[in-house]
Design an enzyme around this catalytic site. Structure first.
Site, short mmCIF file in Angstrom:
data_model
loop_
_atom_site.label_atom_id
_atom_site.label_comp_id
_atom_site.label_asym_id
_atom_site.label_seq_id
_atom_site.Cartn_x
_atom_site.Cartn_y
_atom_site.Cartn_z
N LYS A 184 9.80 48.93 40.49
CA LYS A 184 9.38 49.57 39.25
C LYS A 184 8.93 48.52 38.22
CE LYS A 184 10.45 53.01 41.67
NZ LYS A 184 11.39 54.09 41.61
C1 LIG Z 1 12.10 55.16 42.39
C2 LIG Z 1 11.97 56.58 42.08
C3 LIG Z 1 13.09 57.40 41.84
C4 LIG Z 1 14.49 56.96 42.10
O1 LIG Z 1 14.89 55.81 41.44
P1 LIG Z 1 16.08 54.93 42.06
O2 LIG Z 1 16.38 53.96 40.98
O3 LIG Z 1 15.56 54.30 43.31
O4 LIG Z 1 17.24 55.84 42.32
C5 LIG Z 1 12.87 58.70 41.45
N1 LIG Z 1 11.64 59.20 41.31
C6 LIG Z 1 10.55 58.47 41.55
C7 LIG Z 1 9.20 59.08 41.34
C8 LIG Z 1 10.68 57.14 41.96
O5 LIG Z 1 9.58 56.42 42.23
#
Ligand SMILES: *Cc1c(COP(=O)(O)O)cnc(C)c1O
Length: 375
Positions: A184
């Site tokens: 992210k």
């Molecule tokens: C990464 C992601 C999540 C989940 O996040 P985590 O920190 O991995 O639990 C949820 N929704 C989307 C669209 C994502 O890309």
């Protein structure tokens, strides 16, 4: 032979590593002063008028948001048919039913103009995803929510650093969920955050985050709700603090790399490029659609050919209604033609702040070479 270019890679500097070392040596490594400082910094970044609580993942943020809305059996939550599986899984795990809406082929965001067709008496919330960091139309989203009296749980996992109308995503709105997974825009290794506007929600968030425990003025402990174990460690929060200081720089760099991609791939008629997005796009990913069916090729072989030439690629995402679990539950992928097509044709090209413009050039020339040899 040049080294393989990953499709994503976190940028962690020496200063961060040094700061983490200090936390590790401090004697307090789980939730503590670093988490408090990180939450303050997040709130400030988002505009200063939000309550933000750090969590151990974006998934936890979504689950906590669903709990705060008391969403459970019998309830329905509207969401896009293209997202990470997590978006729908959390709703199933809460005992509620995900209701999918198709997405736009170019923006990859849910078609807000189709929401009206799926609203029922059981609809409790809408869960938009700001795909790749491109915000959904926030004005249209919140007027729909107001019109139907439903909650909004924004899956802003891709959208840390995105903005709409001069405000940050997470700086306004109902319940906004961020992820700090390494893919992210900023990372805490694993981690997430929930941003809310109502300070009265904070005690409940804090209880749900940590075993339902509350303390009175004398420090005596009581358990009043069934809470979970969703807290972030100080080691992670320390990384997050340092990442957050560089977020605007990261986003600017991502946007510049995206501009390079548009410049170099704009003439390639075999590709469908993503929406260019103006201001407010944080460019978490650059995903293109390649008509593998028409080209008589397989995505897997294409990705292998790219990898053999030193370029890693990703797939974000197969459509959720197409997964076996969802088929078993009676969903049909064919009801969401754009999502189905994106799920089959999407390829994520490398995009991360430490990439150079020369890296983008290399990706594009390899991509065009591979496409040309297969048609
Ligand atoms: C990464 C992601 C999540 C989940 O996040 P985590 O920190 O991995 O639990 C949820 N929704 C989307 C669209 C994502 O890309």
């Amino acid at each position: 032979m040049e080294t393989t270019l990953p499709f994503t890679r976190p940028s962690l500097d020496e200063e961060t590593i040094q700061a983490v070392t200090e936390v590790l040596c401090s004697g307090w490594i789980t939730s503590g002063p670093q988490v408090l400082a990180f939450e303050d910094a997040l709130s400030t970044y988002l505009g200063g008028n939000r309550m933000v609580r750090a969590l151990n993942s974006g998934t936890s943020a979504l689950e906590l948001a669903l709990s705060l809305c008391r969403i459970g059996p019998g309830d329905e939550v509207i969401m896009p048919a293209i997202s990470f599986a997590c978006t729908a899984n959390v709703v199933l795990r809460a005992g509620a039913r995900p209701v999918f809406v198709d997405v736009d082929l170019i923006s990859r965001n849910l078609k807000l103009d189709q929401v009206a067709t799926v609203v029922t008496k059981r609809t409790r919330a809408i869960m938009p995803v700001h795909f790749a960091g491109l915000p959904v139309d926030m004005d249209a989203l919140y007027s729909l929510a107001e019109h139907y009296h439903i909650r909004v749980i924004e899956d802003a996992a891709h959208a840390m650093g995105s903005g709409w109308g001069g405000r940050k995503i997470g700086g306004t709105g109902d319940l906004v969920c961020f992820s700090f997974h390494p893919n992210k825009n900023i990372t805490t290794i694993e981690g997430g955050a929930l941003s809310v506007s109502d300070p009265d929600l904070v005690p409940e968030i804090e209880k749900l985050r940590f075993h339902g425990i509350s303390r009175d003025a004398k420090g005596s402990v009581d358990v009043v709700v069934v809470g979970g174990k969703l807290n972030l460690s100080d080691v992670s929060a320390c990384i997050g603090l340092h990442q957050l200081r560089r977020l605007d720089e990261f986003v600017a760099r991502r946007a510049e790399l995206a501009r390079q991609y548009f410049k170099l791939l704009g003439d390639c008629s075999k590709l469908i490029l993503p929406a260019c997005g103006d201001e407010g796009h944080s460019w978490n990913m650059f995903t293109v659609l390649i008509p593998f069916g028409d080209l008589g090729a397989e995505r897997y072989t294409f990705q292998q050919a790219m990898a053999a030439r030193g370029i890693s690629t990703g797939v974000h995402y197969p459509s959720i209604p197409g997964f076996s679990l969802y088929q078993t539950l009676g969903y049909r992928e064919t009801e969401f033609p754009n999502a189905q097509r994106i799920g089959r044709e999407t390829v994520t090209l490398p995009l991360f702040p430490a990439m150079t413009n020369a890296d983008v050039k290399r990706v594009c020339s390899v991509l065009i070479e591979v496409l040309d040899t297969r048609s």
